[in-house]
Design a protein around this motif. Structure first.
Motif: not given
Length: 157
Positions: A51-63, A96-105, A137-141
């Motif tokens: 969960v933390m690595s996902n949060a870091v991936r989608y957080s802006p630099a410096g936040k 939470f569905m397997p093989f899903q990553r919203l917005g990832d290309r 703004g943002g997401l809290t898990m």
């Protein structure tokens, strides 16, 4: 699963350390006065790292991503808060569905099982893993786990 009392002030710092170079982008604010949770320590650590690595991936630099915990009733809530783009409410269950990553290309960063597996592990430990909007703004898990109670465990003391 090996469910036992787990002290968050021990498992959360280990989880942050497990992030490797990303650990500098996470800030923990967890009181030592919280009750222990009933969990499998190693699996709880894996959930938190994911969960933390996902949060870091989608957080802006410096936040920094913030991890907090609080107790209420017979539960403890662990919140992983980011300031990224967030997820529309209608898509909360889809992450939470397997093989899903919203917005990832980029499909080279994993197979998209992390959140599905994390939710399944949380539920196996009697807890929940749910997304919530971060105010501003943002997401809290939110990972909710049962608090350990010596009275209900049959322990004397």
């Amino acid at each position: 699963l090996t469910l036992q009392p787990v002290a968050l002030e021990e498992v959360i710092p280990r989880s942050i350390d497990d992030l490797g170079p990303l650990r500098d982008r996470v800030e923990g604010d967890v009181s030592v006065d919280l009750p222990e949770v009933v969990a499998d320590s190693a699996l709880l650590e894996r959930i938190l790292v994911n969960v933390m690595s996902n949060a870091v991936r989608y957080s802006p630099a410096g936040k920094k991503v913030l991890i907090t915990a609080s107790s209420y009733g017979g539960h403890v809530e662990i919140r992983v808060v980011d300031r990224g783009p967030g997820i529309p409410a209608e898509a909360h269950d889809r992450v939470f569905m397997p093989f899903q990553r919203l917005g990832d290309r980029d499909n080279h960063t994993g197979v998209g099982l992390g959140l599905a597996l994390s939710r399944g592990l949380a539920e196996a430990m009697g807890g929940t893993l749910t997304p919530d909007e971060t105010p501003g703004g943002g997401l809290t898990m939110v990972l909710t786990l049962p608090a350990f109670s010596r009275a209900s465990s049959g322990a004397q003391g």
